[in-house]
Design a protein around this motif. Structure first.
Motif, PDB file in Angstrom:
ATOM      1  N   LEU A  95       0.916  -1.195   0.023  1.00  0.00           N
ATOM      2  CA  LEU A  95       0.064   0.120  -0.014  1.00  0.00           C
ATOM      3  C   LEU A  95       0.745   1.256   0.055  1.00  0.00           C
ATOM      4  N   LYS A  96       0.262   2.161  -0.571  1.00  0.00           N
ATOM      5  CA  LYS A  96       0.928   3.546  -0.677  1.00  0.00           C
ATOM      6  C   LYS A  96       1.401   4.129   0.715  1.00  0.00           C
ATOM      7  N   GLY A  97       2.678   4.462   0.782  1.00  0.00           N
ATOM      8  CA  GLY A  97       3.025   5.160   2.172  1.00  0.00           C
ATOM      9  C   GLY A  97       3.183   4.275   3.462  1.00  0.00           C
ATOM     10  N   VAL A  98       2.988   2.875   3.334  1.00  0.00           N
ATOM     11  CA  VAL A  98       3.046   2.026   4.232  1.00  0.00           C
ATOM     12  C   VAL A  98       4.503   1.388   4.358  1.00  0.00           C
ATOM     13  N   ASP A  99       5.103   1.368   5.561  1.00  0.00           N
ATOM     14  CA  ASP A  99       6.173   0.724   5.795  1.00  0.00           C
ATOM     15  C   ASP A  99       6.061  -0.654   6.733  1.00  0.00           C
ATOM     16  N   VAL A 100       6.472  -1.736   6.580  1.00  0.00           N
ATOM     17  CA  VAL A 100       6.522  -2.880   7.385  1.00  0.00           C
ATOM     18  C   VAL A 100       7.647  -3.496   7.527  1.00  0.00           C
ATOM     19  N   ASN A 101       8.136  -3.254   8.910  1.00  0.00           N
ATOM     20  CA  ASN A 101       9.274  -3.816   9.271  1.00  0.00           C
ATOM     21  C   ASN A 101       9.394  -4.973  10.139  1.00  0.00           C
ATOM     22  N   ALA A 102      10.107  -5.910   9.513  1.00  0.00           N
ATOM     23  CA  ALA A 102      10.013  -7.394  10.057  1.00  0.00           C
ATOM     24  C   ALA A 102      10.905  -7.648  11.341  1.00  0.00           C
ATOM     25  N   ASN A 103      10.597  -7.976  12.528  1.00  0.00           N
ATOM     26  CA  ASN A 103      11.202  -8.343  13.524  1.00  0.00           C
ATOM     27  C   ASN A 103      11.637  -9.932  13.191  1.00  0.00           C
ATOM     28  N   SER A 104      10.745 -10.636  12.811  1.00  0.00           N
ATOM     29  CA  SER A 104      11.000 -12.081  12.474  1.00  0.00           C
ATOM     30  C   SER A 104       9.828 -12.539  11.544  1.00  0.00           C
ATOM     31  N   LEU A 105       9.908 -13.974  11.370  1.00  0.00           N
ATOM     32  CA  LEU A 105       9.084 -14.361  10.299  1.00  0.00           C
ATOM     33  C   LEU A 105       7.555 -14.098  10.510  1.00  0.00           C
ATOM     34  N   THR A 106       7.217 -14.015  11.738  1.00  0.00           N
ATOM     35  CA  THR A 106       5.714 -14.122  12.113  1.00  0.00           C
ATOM     36  C   THR A 106       5.405 -12.535  12.994  1.00  0.00           C
ATOM     37  N   PHE A 107       6.390 -11.537  13.039  1.00  0.00           N
ATOM     38  CA  PHE A 107       6.087 -10.410  14.174  1.00  0.00           C
ATOM     39  C   PHE A 107       6.635  -9.427  12.968  1.00  0.00           C
ATOM     40  N   LYS A 108       5.869  -8.637  12.478  1.00  0.00           N
ATOM     41  CA  LYS A 108       5.839  -7.502  11.667  1.00  0.00           C
ATOM     42  C   LYS A 108       5.306  -6.394  12.098  1.00  0.00           C
ATOM     43  N   SER A 109       5.818  -5.274  11.956  1.00  0.00           N
ATOM     44  CA  SER A 109       5.337  -4.013  12.574  1.00  0.00           C
ATOM     45  C   SER A 109       5.014  -2.888  11.544  1.00  0.00           C
ATOM     46  N   VAL A 110       3.939  -2.433  11.308  1.00  0.00           N
ATOM     47  CA  VAL A 110       3.402  -1.552  10.344  1.00  0.00           C
ATOM     48  C   VAL A 110       3.393   0.073  10.774  1.00  0.00           C
ATOM     49  N   ASN A 111       3.803   0.870   9.831  1.00  0.00           N
ATOM     50  CA  ASN A 111       3.909   2.162  10.054  1.00  0.00           C
ATOM     51  C   ASN A 111       3.786   3.039   9.117  1.00  0.00           C
TER      52      ASN A 111
ATOM     53  N   ILE B 229       0.886  -6.499  18.322  1.00  0.00           N
ATOM     54  CA  ILE B 229       1.077  -7.557  18.241  1.00  0.00           C
ATOM     55  C   ILE B 229       1.219  -8.164  16.774  1.00  0.00           C
ATOM     56  N   GLY B 230       0.656  -7.376  15.811  1.00  0.00           N
ATOM     57  CA  GLY B 230       0.705  -7.452  14.523  1.00  0.00           C
ATOM     58  C   GLY B 230      -0.481  -8.542  14.191  1.00  0.00           C
ATOM     59  N   ASN B 231       0.012  -9.460  13.331  1.00  0.00           N
ATOM     60  CA  ASN B 231      -0.766 -10.630  13.107  1.00  0.00           C
ATOM     61  C   ASN B 231      -0.443 -11.880  13.785  1.00  0.00           C
ATOM     62  N   LEU B 232       0.447 -11.912  14.561  1.00  0.00           N
ATOM     63  CA  LEU B 232       0.830 -13.115  15.440  1.00  0.00           C
ATOM     64  C   LEU B 232      -0.327 -13.647  15.899  1.00  0.00           C
ATOM     65  N   LEU B 233      -1.339 -13.030  16.842  1.00  0.00           N
ATOM     66  CA  LEU B 233      -2.266 -13.379  17.332  1.00  0.00           C
ATOM     67  C   LEU B 233      -3.437 -12.503  16.897  1.00  0.00           C
ATOM     68  N   GLY B 234      -3.438 -12.099  15.511  1.00  0.00           N
ATOM     69  CA  GLY B 234      -4.598 -11.227  15.220  1.00  0.00           C
ATOM     70  C   GLY B 234      -5.699 -11.942  14.542  1.00  0.00           C
ATOM     71  N   MET B 235      -5.654 -11.605  13.307  1.00  0.00           N
ATOM     72  CA  MET B 235      -7.237 -11.992  12.341  1.00  0.00           C
ATOM     73  C   MET B 235      -6.789 -13.017  11.464  1.00  0.00           C
ATOM     74  N   SER B 236      -7.471 -14.169  11.375  1.00  0.00           N
ATOM     75  CA  SER B 236      -7.286 -14.940  10.350  1.00  0.00           C
ATOM     76  C   SER B 236      -7.656 -14.367   8.786  1.00  0.00           C
ATOM     77  N   GLU B 237      -6.736 -14.726   7.788  1.00  0.00           N
ATOM     78  CA  GLU B 237      -7.043 -14.286   6.549  1.00  0.00           C
ATOM     79  C   GLU B 237      -8.587 -14.701   5.964  1.00  0.00           C
ATOM     80  N   LEU B 238      -9.149 -15.684   6.320  1.00  0.00           N
ATOM     81  CA  LEU B 238     -10.469 -16.251   5.862  1.00  0.00           C
ATOM     82  C   LEU B 238     -11.448 -15.345   6.435  1.00  0.00           C
TER      83      LEU B 238
END
Length: 905
Positions: free
Chosen positions: A147-163, A193-202
């Motif tokens: 998405l335009k203007g969005v940064d996603v920084n990866a701590n690890s495979l399952t923990f990503k930070s949106v900014n 928490i990002g999507n580590l414990l967030g919402m299922s894609e379905l």
């Protein structure tokens, strides 16, 4: 309890049926091509009763309603058509028109009321189920980076930070994430928490993202932006959906590793009044290995490799323990352990269960009561001041919400448990100390060096008896240390913090017709409970609260309501701070024959309250002691420094063996001034909320060039920050009063001091500004083409506050490209995404270093099998295989390949 709910749902699915009185049959077609559309939704307006078209685009709707009534025919990517039903056994033909642009998409987040994205008074980015299907990323959450203007920084495979719009960290406390109205952040550790414990894609319905300050409607912490994830209603999206994704992660350090991602969603409307859903997701894979062994010192890369006697490797821990042995020996560090030996098996895991019960007492959407319960447990890696192995981390949220067309009232509680999480740096330090004390190790090192004159021989002698990774002795020590919550001897986190939150909103649109008025408010209570391992709550939980109230007026003017004026104001008060007002004023003007040229301008103020850690942390992180600056926290933290020199003398007011948090704020030297050889007092005032004044101009419109239709979204912003919250490093002398020019300076000379990190506000002038433009169109007879560019910059005078690190952590230039076709030929589609960004400086308590420029290419192909209600997708992320770091210290991100099968979604 969960098993009982699922059992009841399954039994009900197989046993409940509706009595029908009216039958409606028909077909649904594409208005342009005449093709029949399988999977279109047909439902009675304002009701949950409905069905879908079969593989031939036909449907049979049997309902208890008696004509006349209206049905709505809809499908993702098409405009909804309403058809009046006047008799039983009526046959209809619906012709749906495809949305050629995103201008008619409806968003809610910008004004807390539904409106065309075209008419939004502020910038909005959006992702829906159709975009999720076409995303090239391994998950919808990863796909946000396109998405335009969005940064996603990866701590690890399952923990990503949106900014968005700069000042990024992995905790990212300036950016808020809401999942079905619930704050998706750890109340104790302060990271989303990002999507580590967030919402299922379905279960994703829409994702809306507002870059920039949003405090006027959403309060504290909606400072840099806010993201809303909403799930699908069991009334509107029924049935059983299933998805299985298998893939491989490939990295030079870790090799090739499998990952599995499985999800199932069940939803059913038992009647017009009652519906339920349950979603279960499981993911397992291997983290990106962090293997940057470059030498560091003073928070930056330093000269020298592992052969130097004062080596401090970035992803090597335990070697932070160092002593200047003087003379020819010099500064020496203990032999550390590599991160890969401290992270057990580098397992990434996430298990999520989401259940919801929905009740509509009137049988329509005028009033709905929702009970939502979410549970998640997972393993990941989080990088803050140190690298933390988050294992068996548990988060639960329970929400009760009553909502109607014009109001909602909700309350929820968030409960977390750190499980078996631990600090990898302290794990290494205390494993070392279990087999040999620091004093013995350095004594042996110095003694051997004085005899041999060899650092190699001295280290070998001091390392005699060292525990070797992979041996039973090492494993026994590792298990003991990671289970011990005292950082003096162990490394485990303890945390059972809770957060209680309530929201209310009312829209007066049915009572007042000349303008739209809303009022609302929120209340939040934190209950910090780390048993003294993170916070100074050693004598019991620490409770504190905050609340806010707001109002908004929206009025349309001129012919055809082309001009929309919006004014909002919010007042927030936190227990430890003065109140804050957050106003917002915006104008949006829709020009053009079809109102497809929208110009917008806004002014708003935002603020951010200091986090739980800013206020109440009390943690010895090794290199420094972190002490929060809430007034009642300053005397709660005390420690006893070791190895006070024999030249030291007691300072007035206490013994040399006791330090307190108050001394860090009231009797300390600026760390930078000591490094520069001119020791001066730090003068760290207690932390208070930070503020931003934001100005934004934008244009969103549709331009026709020949037969081409180009959607343009352009925005520019300018932010002015006051009282920006910062952590400052200070040095507290064990004796003397800072400024006495005698004892305190002697303490520095003798090494009798301790480093602290204080939480305060900078007086420096800070501004940030930027712009973004996005273009989307169709080319070559149906191919989707999109390109966007983002510019971000900040200014501040470092000389005015030498100890302050802004941590802008955002590339100045970003370019993103998308090219694909949803139906290249029958049932086959593809998509390609490419992203480029320039190098930038990353500043953090972990390390300050340059992040290299990178180009990343993702792609996917998908094939729909109508007879099986399935979509098969084959894709890959970072297809060039050029590994990159999202920040210094994290694992290098390699390639990820996946094959997924989704049924009935």
């Amino acid at each position: 309890m969960i098993k009982k709910i699922l059992l009841l749902v399954c039994i009900a699915f197989s046993s409940i049926a509706m009595v029908a009185q009216t039958t409606v049959t028909g077909t649904v077609k594409d208005a342009n091509t005449g093709d029949l559309l399988p999977g279109a939704n047909i439902k009675i307006s304002n009701k949950a009763v409905g069905t879908t078209t079969d593989f031939d685009g036909e449907f049979v709707l049997k309902v208890s309603e008696t004509p006349p009534f209206t049905i709505e025919v809809s499908m993702l990517g098409y405009k909804t058509e309403k058809i009046e039903i006047t008799k039983n056994n009526q046959k209809v033909e619906a012709n749906l028109t495809e949305n050629e642009t995103s201008l008619d998409e409806i968003v809610v987040s910008a004004s807390r009321t539904p409106e065309r994205i075209m008419e939004s008074p502020v910038t909005v980015e959006r992702m829906d189920a159709r975009a999720i299907k076409n995303t090239t990323a391994p998950s919808f959450y990863d796909g946000l980076e396109n998405l335009k203007g969005v940064d996603v920084n990866a701590n690890s495979l399952t923990f990503k930070s949106v900014n968005t719009r700069g000042f990024a960290t992995f905790a990212n406390t300036r950016f808020m994430q809401l999942v079905d109205g619930m704050d998706n952040s750890s109340p104790a550790l302060n990271f989303a928490i990002g999507n580590l414990l967030g919402m299922s894609e379905l279960d994703v319905n829409t994702v809306e993202l507002l870059p920039g300050a949003s405090s006027a409607l959403y309060g504290a912490n909606a400072f840099n932006g806010i993201m809303f994830m909403t799930s699908r209603s069991p009334f509107n999206d029924q049935g059983i959906s299933f998805s299985y994704k298998y893939g491989i992660t490939s990295q030079d350090a870790a090799g090739d590793n499998n990952f599995h991602d499985v999800s199932i969603r069940m939803a059913y409307a038992f009647s017009e009044k009652f519906a339920a859903k349950a979603t279960l997701s499981y993911l397992k894979g291997t983290e990106w290995f962090a293997t940057d062994y470059r030498n560091t010192r003073n928070g930056e890369y330093a000269v020298g490799d592992r052969s130097v006697n004062d080596y401090d490797g970035l992803n090597v821990y335990g070697d932070e323990v160092a002593v200047d042995l003087g003379g020819a020996v010099g500064r020496v560090s203990r032999t550390g352990y590599e991160e890969r030996d401290l992270m057990k098996d580098y397992e990434a895991k996430s298990v999520k269960l989401n259940t919801a019960l929905h009740y509509r007492p009137f049988g329509d959407d005028r009033l709905e009561l929702i009970f939502n319960s979410k549970f998640g447990v997972g393993n990941t890696i989080y990088q803050g001041a140190n690298r933390y192995n988050i294992r068996d981390f548990y988060l639960a949220q329970q929400k009760l919400e009553l909502r109607g067309k014009n109001f909602f009232v909700r309350g929820y509680v968030t409960t977390e448990d750190a499980g078996n999480s631990y600090d990898s740096r302290f794990a290494a330090i205390n494993i070392n100390r279990r087999w040999k004390s620091d004093q013995d190790w350095f004594t042996q090192y110095a003694g051997t060096y004085l005899v041999t004159g060899s650092h190699v021989a001295a280290r070998a002698a001091a390392d005699t008896g060292r525990l070797i990774p992979g041996t039973p002795a090492y494993q026994a020590a590792f298990d003991e240390v990671t289970a011990d919550p005292s950082l003096v001897t162990g490394s485990r986190f303890q945390d059972q913090t809770k957060l209680y939150h309530s929201d209310v909103n009312y829209n007066f649109q049915e009572l007042i017709d000349w303008a739209e008025f809303q009022i609302g408010g929120s209340y939040r209570l934190y209950s910090l409970n780390s048993n003294g391992s993170i916070f100074t709550d050693f004598d019991g939980p620490i409770d504190y609260d905050e609340y806010g109230v707001y109002t908004q007026m929206q009025k349309k003017f001129l012919e055809d309501d082309r001009l929309k004026f919006t004014a909002s104001v919010r007042y927030d008060k936190a227990q430890n701070f003065d109140g804050n007002f957050s106003p917002r004023v915006s104008l949006a003007y829709a020009a053009g024959e079809n109102k497809n040229d929208n110009f917008r301008a806004s002014f708003q103020k935002g603020f951010r309250n200091p986090t739980t850690q800013d206020q109440y942390i009390g943690l010895d992180a090794g290199a420094a002691i972190l002490v929060g600056s809430a007034p009642d926290n300053l005397d709660r933290y005390t420690s006893s420094p070791l190895n006070v020199s024999t030249a030291g003398q007691p300072f007035v007011g206490g013994p040399t063996t006791t330090l307190s948090g108050r001394l860090a704020y009231e009797n300390s030297f600026s760390a930078t001034s000591v490094q520069n050889g001119t020791p001066t007092a730090s003068n760290s005032p207690l932390v208070k909320p930070e503020e931003v004044t934001a100005f934004e101009l934008g244009y969103r419109g549709l331009v026709t060039a020949g037969e081409s239709r180009i959607t343009i979204d352009l925005s520019g912003y300018y932010n002015i920050y006051n009282d920006f919250i910062s952590g400052k490093n200070v040095l507290v002398p064990f004796y003397g009063t800072v400024g006495d020019n005698s004892l305190s300076l002697l303490a520095l000379q003798n090494g009798d001091f301790k480093a602290f990190q204080t939480y305060t506000n900078t007086t420096a002038d800070i501004t940030s500004y930027g712009a973004s433009i996005g273009l989307n169109t169709k080319v070559l007879n149906g191919f989707d083409l999109g390109v966007n560019y983002t510019y971000a910059k900040f200014d501040f005078d470092q000389a005015s506050d030498p100890d302050f690190e802004a941590g802008f952590n955002t590339p100045e230039h970003k370019v993103k490209l998308q090219f694909g076709h949803t139906n290249l030929f029958e049932n086959f589609g593809f998509n390609i995404n490419a992203r480029w960004q320039n190098e930038f400086l990353w500043e953090s308590t972990f390390l300050d270093a340059t992040v290299d420029a990178r180009t990343v290419i993702d792609a996917q192909i998908n094939y729909t099998i109508p007879s099986l209600k399935s979509v098969i997708k084959l894709g890959g992320a970072n297809l060039t295989g050029q590994e990159y770091f999202s920040a210094p210290g994290v694992g290098a991100i390699g390639s990820q390949y996946y094959l997924s099968w989704t049924i009935n979604n």
